[in-house]
Design a protein around this motif. Structure first.
Motif, short mmCIF file in Angstrom:
data_model
loop_
_atom_site.label_atom_id
_atom_site.label_comp_id
_atom_site.label_asym_id
_atom_site.label_seq_id
_atom_site.Cartn_x
_atom_site.Cartn_y
_atom_site.Cartn_z
N PHE A 1 0.84 -1.19 0.00
CA PHE A 1 0.00 0.00 0.00
C PHE A 1 0.88 1.25 0.00
O PHE A 1 1.90 1.31 0.69
N GLN A 2 0.46 2.23 -0.78
CA GLN A 2 1.17 3.50 -0.82
C GLN A 2 0.27 4.59 -0.25
O GLN A 2 -0.87 4.75 -0.69
N LYS A 3 0.76 5.31 0.74
CA LYS A 3 -0.03 6.36 1.36
C LYS A 3 -0.02 7.59 0.45
O LYS A 3 1.04 8.08 0.05
N ILE A 4 -1.22 8.08 0.13
CA ILE A 4 -1.36 9.23 -0.76
C ILE A 4 -1.99 10.39 0.01
O ILE A 4 -2.95 10.20 0.76
N ARG A 5 -1.44 11.57 -0.16
CA ARG A 5 -1.95 12.74 0.56
C ARG A 5 -3.40 13.02 0.18
O ARG A 5 -3.76 13.05 -1.00
N GLU A 6 -4.23 13.20 1.19
CA GLU A 6 -5.65 13.44 0.97
C GLU A 6 -5.87 14.72 0.17
O GLU A 6 -5.23 15.74 0.42
N GLY A 7 -6.75 14.64 -0.82
CA GLY A 7 -7.06 15.81 -1.63
C GLY A 7 -6.22 15.94 -2.88
O GLY A 7 -6.49 16.78 -3.74
N SER A 8 -5.18 15.11 -3.00
CA SER A 8 -4.32 15.20 -4.18
C SER A 8 -5.02 14.58 -5.39
O SER A 8 -6.00 13.86 -5.27
N GLU A 9 -4.49 14.88 -6.58
CA GLU A 9 -5.07 14.37 -7.82
C GLU A 9 -5.02 12.84 -7.84
O GLU A 9 -5.96 12.18 -8.26
N LYS A 10 -3.92 12.29 -7.35
CA LYS A 10 -3.76 10.83 -7.34
C LYS A 10 -4.77 10.18 -6.41
O LYS A 10 -5.29 9.10 -6.68
#
Length: 248
Positions: A35-44
């Motif tokens: 799992f890769q943590k992605i910043r909330e609200g980002s396009e990804k």
């Protein structure tokens, strides 16, 4: 996988994969993911969000609905996959199955483990985890836990029981010290894990075979290969074997 079968068949990233055999590692089937943590609200993050907007309540409802459509009962958490402690009758059915291999019964208290069921599947897991799972909310589905050892089945008329139990080859780890043993030659072992019955010429020895004529089949190296039934001391009938994973 990749070097053996050719890079044209698989993506190169498969070279990072590892294969785990449930009957060797003492587990149910499973999948490992990174799992890769992605910043909330980002396009990804928006690209990877679930179609229902992350609505976990809808996810749970869909699971339960799917189970009901397949005819499963929606009671006692069965449709939602709730982990439940075995009833007295269910536990007796499981223990009766193990008496073929341990005449004095299987002592789980020595192992600090507990039996649970998820729908009709029976699992063995550490007591601490079992207590936690039983306390889970009814609408929180559980797919698997610990080691899958078998399935609760409709009873046979001759058994006089309210429920039956069919042992899985994933439960072979519990039979390592079985007193009912059938030991095969190397040739017989290879044939057995291919699903074949074994002739007397490939039987090295038998030990502690009771009236049921059922025993754990071992290689000469002491590796449990499956469960067999001895017929007239001339044939070992293959009831279950670890080669099932390869054949399926």
């Amino acid at each position: 996988l990749t070097p053996r079968y050719g890079s044209t068949l698989f993506h190169p990233s498969l070279s990072l994969c590892r294969r785990f055999f449930p009957h060797i590692d003492g587990t149910d089937g499973f999948f490992i993911a990174k799992f890769q943590k992605i910043r909330e609200g980002s396009e990804k993050a928006r690209e990877n969000s679930p179609r229902d907007g992350g609505n976990s309540e809808k996810f749970r409802a869909d699971l339960a609905s799917g189970d009901r459509k397949r005819g499963r009962r929606d009671e006692e958490g069965i449709a939602s996959g709730k982990a439940l402690a075995l009833s007295k009758v269910e536990k007796e059915a499981v223990m009766a199955s193990f008496k073929h291999f341990y005449p004095l019964g299987l002592n789980l208290s020595e192992r600090s483990e507990k039996l649970l069921r998820i729908r009709d599947r029976v699992f063995l897991c550490p007591e601490k985890i079992a207590r936690t799972l039983v306390a889970f909310p009814k609408d929180l589905p559980v797919a698997s836990v610990g080691t899958y050892i078998g399935t609760l089945t409709p009873p046979r008329e001759s058994s006089g029981r309210e429920v039956g139990f069919k042992l899985s080859v994933t439960g072979l780890g519990l039979l390592q010290n079985s007193t009912s043993r059938i030991v095969l030659t190397a040739k017989g072992s290879n044939a057995f894990i291919y699903g074949q019955n074994i002739l007397s010429s490939d039987i090295v020895k038998t030990e502690g075979i009771g009236a049921s004529r059922v025993g754990v089949v071992f290689s000469t190296e002491g590796i449990p290969l499956g469960i067999g039934k001895l017929k007239n001391r001339k044939i070992v009938e293959n009831l279950a074997d670890i080669g099932k994973y390869v054949r399926d």
